[in-house]
Design a protein around this motif. Structure first.
Motif, PDB file in Angstrom:
ATOM      1  N   THR A  25       0.847  -1.208   0.000  1.00 53.93           N
ATOM      2  CA  THR A  25       0.000   0.000   0.000  1.00 53.93           C
ATOM      3  C   THR A  25       0.876   1.249   0.000  1.00 53.93           C
ATOM      4  N   PHE A  26       1.910   1.245   0.829  1.00 49.65           N
ATOM      5  CA  PHE A  26       2.824   2.394   0.888  1.00 49.65           C
ATOM      6  C   PHE A  26       3.497   2.615  -0.466  1.00 49.65           C
ATOM      7  N   GLN A  27       3.913   1.527  -1.101  1.00 48.80           N
ATOM      8  CA  GLN A  27       4.605   1.648  -2.384  1.00 48.80           C
ATOM      9  C   GLN A  27       3.640   2.107  -3.487  1.00 48.80           C
ATOM     10  N   GLU A  28       2.456   1.552  -3.519  1.00 49.21           N
ATOM     11  CA  GLU A  28       1.469   1.943  -4.523  1.00 49.21           C
ATOM     12  C   GLU A  28       1.104   3.420  -4.417  1.00 49.21           C
ATOM     13  N   ASN A  29       1.186   3.967  -3.204  1.00 45.93           N
ATOM     14  CA  ASN A  29       0.846   5.367  -2.970  1.00 45.93           C
ATOM     15  C   ASN A  29       2.081   6.260  -2.901  1.00 45.93           C
ATOM     16  N   GLN A  30       3.214   5.720  -3.299  1.00 51.41           N
ATOM     17  CA  GLN A  30       4.481   6.453  -3.425  1.00 51.41           C
ATOM     18  C   GLN A  30       4.954   7.081  -2.115  1.00 51.41           C
ATOM     19  N   LEU A  31       4.690   6.365  -1.020  1.00 52.93           N
ATOM     20  CA  LEU A  31       5.223   6.760   0.280  1.00 52.93           C
ATOM     21  C   LEU A  31       6.607   6.136   0.475  1.00 52.93           C
ATOM     22  N   ILE A  32       6.814   4.957  -0.123  1.00 57.16           N
ATOM     23  CA  ILE A  32       8.100   4.269  -0.073  1.00 57.16           C
ATOM     24  C   ILE A  32       8.471   3.801  -1.479  1.00 57.16           C
ATOM     25  N   HIS A  33       9.726   3.437  -1.630  1.00 55.53           N
ATOM     26  CA  HIS A  33      10.165   2.810  -2.878  1.00 55.53           C
ATOM     27  C   HIS A  33      10.920   1.538  -2.518  1.00 55.53           C
ATOM     28  N   SER A  34      10.982   0.616  -3.463  1.00 57.24           N
ATOM     29  CA  SER A  34      11.675  -0.646  -3.202  1.00 57.24           C
ATOM     30  C   SER A  34      13.016  -0.643  -3.925  1.00 57.24           C
ATOM     31  N   ILE A  35      13.926  -1.423  -3.366  1.00 55.32           N
ATOM     32  CA  ILE A  35      15.290  -1.506  -3.885  1.00 55.32           C
ATOM     33  C   ILE A  35      15.668  -2.973  -4.011  1.00 55.32           C
ATOM     34  N   GLU A  36      16.174  -3.335  -5.156  1.00 57.15           N
ATOM     35  CA  GLU A  36      16.760  -4.662  -5.346  1.00 57.15           C
ATOM     36  C   GLU A  36      18.262  -4.452  -5.307  1.00 57.15           C
ATOM     37  N   ASP A  37      18.870  -4.778  -4.162  1.00 59.02           N
ATOM     38  CA  ASP A  37      20.288  -4.480  -3.967  1.00 59.02           C
ATOM     39  C   ASP A  37      21.210  -5.677  -4.193  1.00 59.02           C
ATOM     40  N   GLY A  38      20.653  -6.750  -4.731  1.00 51.73           N
ATOM     41  CA  GLY A  38      21.467  -7.925  -5.026  1.00 51.73           C
ATOM     42  C   GLY A  38      21.598  -8.900  -3.864  1.00 51.73           C
ATOM     43  N   THR A  39      20.967  -8.603  -2.732  1.00 53.68           N
ATOM     44  CA  THR A  39      21.046  -9.502  -1.578  1.00 53.68           C
ATOM     45  C   THR A  39      20.006 -10.611  -1.642  1.00 53.68           C
ATOM     46  N   GLY A  40      19.067 -10.504  -2.581  1.00 51.88           N
ATOM     47  CA  GLY A  40      18.014 -11.503  -2.698  1.00 51.88           C
ATOM     48  C   GLY A  40      16.771 -11.149  -1.902  1.00 51.88           C
ATOM     49  N   SER A  41      16.822 -10.065  -1.163  1.00 52.32           N
ATOM     50  CA  SER A  41      15.672  -9.623  -0.383  1.00 52.32           C
ATOM     51  C   SER A  41      15.376  -8.163  -0.730  1.00 52.32           C
ATOM     52  N   ARG A  42      14.210  -7.922  -1.286  1.00 50.51           N
ATOM     53  CA  ARG A  42      13.814  -6.555  -1.649  1.00 50.51           C
ATOM     54  C   ARG A  42      13.784  -5.711  -0.380  1.00 50.51           C
ATOM     55  N   LYS A  43      14.285  -4.486  -0.487  1.00 54.47           N
ATOM     56  CA  LYS A  43      14.290  -3.578   0.654  1.00 54.47           C
ATOM     57  C   LYS A  43      13.437  -2.365   0.336  1.00 54.47           C
ATOM     58  N   TYR A  44      12.996  -1.696   1.391  1.00 58.74           N
ATOM     59  CA  TYR A  44      12.072  -0.573   1.252  1.00 58.74           C
ATOM     60  C   TYR A  44      12.603   0.635   2.015  1.00 58.74           C
ATOM     61  N   ALA A  45      12.440   1.809   1.415  1.00 56.41           N
ATOM     62  CA  ALA A  45      12.877   3.052   2.047  1.00 56.41           C
ATOM     63  C   ALA A  45      11.845   4.134   1.804  1.00 56.41           C
ATOM     64  N   LEU A  46      11.791   5.063   2.721  1.00 54.99           N
ATOM     65  CA  LEU A  46      10.865   6.178   2.654  1.00 54.99           C
ATOM     66  C   LEU A  46      11.208   7.097   1.486  1.00 54.99           C
ATOM     67  N   CYS A  47      10.197   7.517   0.766  1.00 59.21           N
ATOM     68  CA  CYS A  47      10.382   8.489  -0.316  1.00 59.21           C
ATOM     69  C   CYS A  47      10.399   9.894   0.276  1.00 59.21           C
ATOM     70  N   GLU A  48      10.955  10.815  -0.475  1.00 64.19           N
ATOM     71  CA  GLU A  48      10.857  12.229  -0.113  1.00 64.19           C
ATOM     72  C   GLU A  48       9.404  12.651  -0.261  1.00 64.19           C
ATOM     73  N   ASP A  49       8.994  13.673   0.463  1.00 68.29           N
ATOM     74  CA  ASP A  49       7.599  14.125   0.412  1.00 68.29           C
ATOM     75  C   ASP A  49       7.152  14.460  -1.000  1.00 68.29           C
ATOM     76  N   PHE A  50       8.029  15.031  -1.800  1.00 70.72           N
ATOM     77  CA  PHE A  50       7.672  15.488  -3.142  1.00 70.72           C
ATOM     78  C   PHE A  50       7.813  14.397  -4.198  1.00 70.72           C
ATOM     79  N   CYS A  51       8.278  13.232  -3.820  1.00 68.55           N
ATOM     80  CA  CYS A  51       8.568  12.163  -4.773  1.00 68.55           C
ATOM     81  C   CYS A  51       7.292  11.613  -5.405  1.00 68.55           C
ATOM     82  N   THR A  52       7.389  11.338  -6.695  1.00 67.49           N
ATOM     83  CA  THR A  52       6.297  10.675  -7.406  1.00 67.49           C
ATOM     84  C   THR A  52       6.785   9.350  -7.994  1.00 67.49           C
TER      85      THR A  52
END
Length: 137
Positions: free
Chosen positions: A57-84
């Motif tokens: 839900t957070f990702q669909e609403n652009q509150l967070i973004h996901s990262i594939e960093d090569g570890t095999g586990s997707r990670k999530y981080a907070l987006c900037e307020d203005f991020c789309t």
């Protein structure tokens, strides 16, 4: 903290349930991206599916973004307020080989590639690997 949570939920049009508030608070407090298993460890009795749906839900609403960093586990981080989460907001990530933490380098945008005619850019994943300043000491 409550006002900041409410502001973020309102700005992204997300209903602030108790679980969503707890997850967002952790994402705000974390200085690095977090995986679903890492998030699960922070809650004793949370259901994995509920945590996953919250992140989705957070990702669909652009509150967070996901990262594939090569570890095999997707990670999530907070987006900037203005991020789309459009290409102009994409940034480089740094993954530490020693501690496994992944950092957003928000001041380092992903370069826009010069694509051949007929190709359309939609997303990119740019991860630099090395040793973070905490592990280098």
């Amino acid at each position: 903290m409550k006002k900041e949570l409410d502001r973020k939920f309102k700005s992204k049009n997300i209903k602030p349930t108790a679980m969503r508030q707890l997850v967002l608070q952790i994402l705000i407090e974390e200085k690095t991206a977090i995986s679903l298993p890492e998030l699960e460890q922070k809650f004793e009795n949370a259901d994995r599916a509920t945590l996953y749906r919250t992140l989705k839900t957070f990702q669909e609403n652009q509150l967070i973004h996901s990262i594939e960093d090569g570890t095999g586990s997707r990670k999530y981080a907070l987006c900037e307020d203005f991020c789309t989460c459009e290409p102009e907001y994409l940034h480089i990530h740094f993954s530490c080989n020693k501690c496994g933490k992944t950092y957003c380098l928000k001041d380092s945008p992903i370069p826009q590639p010069d694509l051949p005619d007929g190709f359309e850019f939609s997303n990119a994943n740019f991860v630099i690997k090395g040793i973070c300043s905490n592990c280098k000491v």
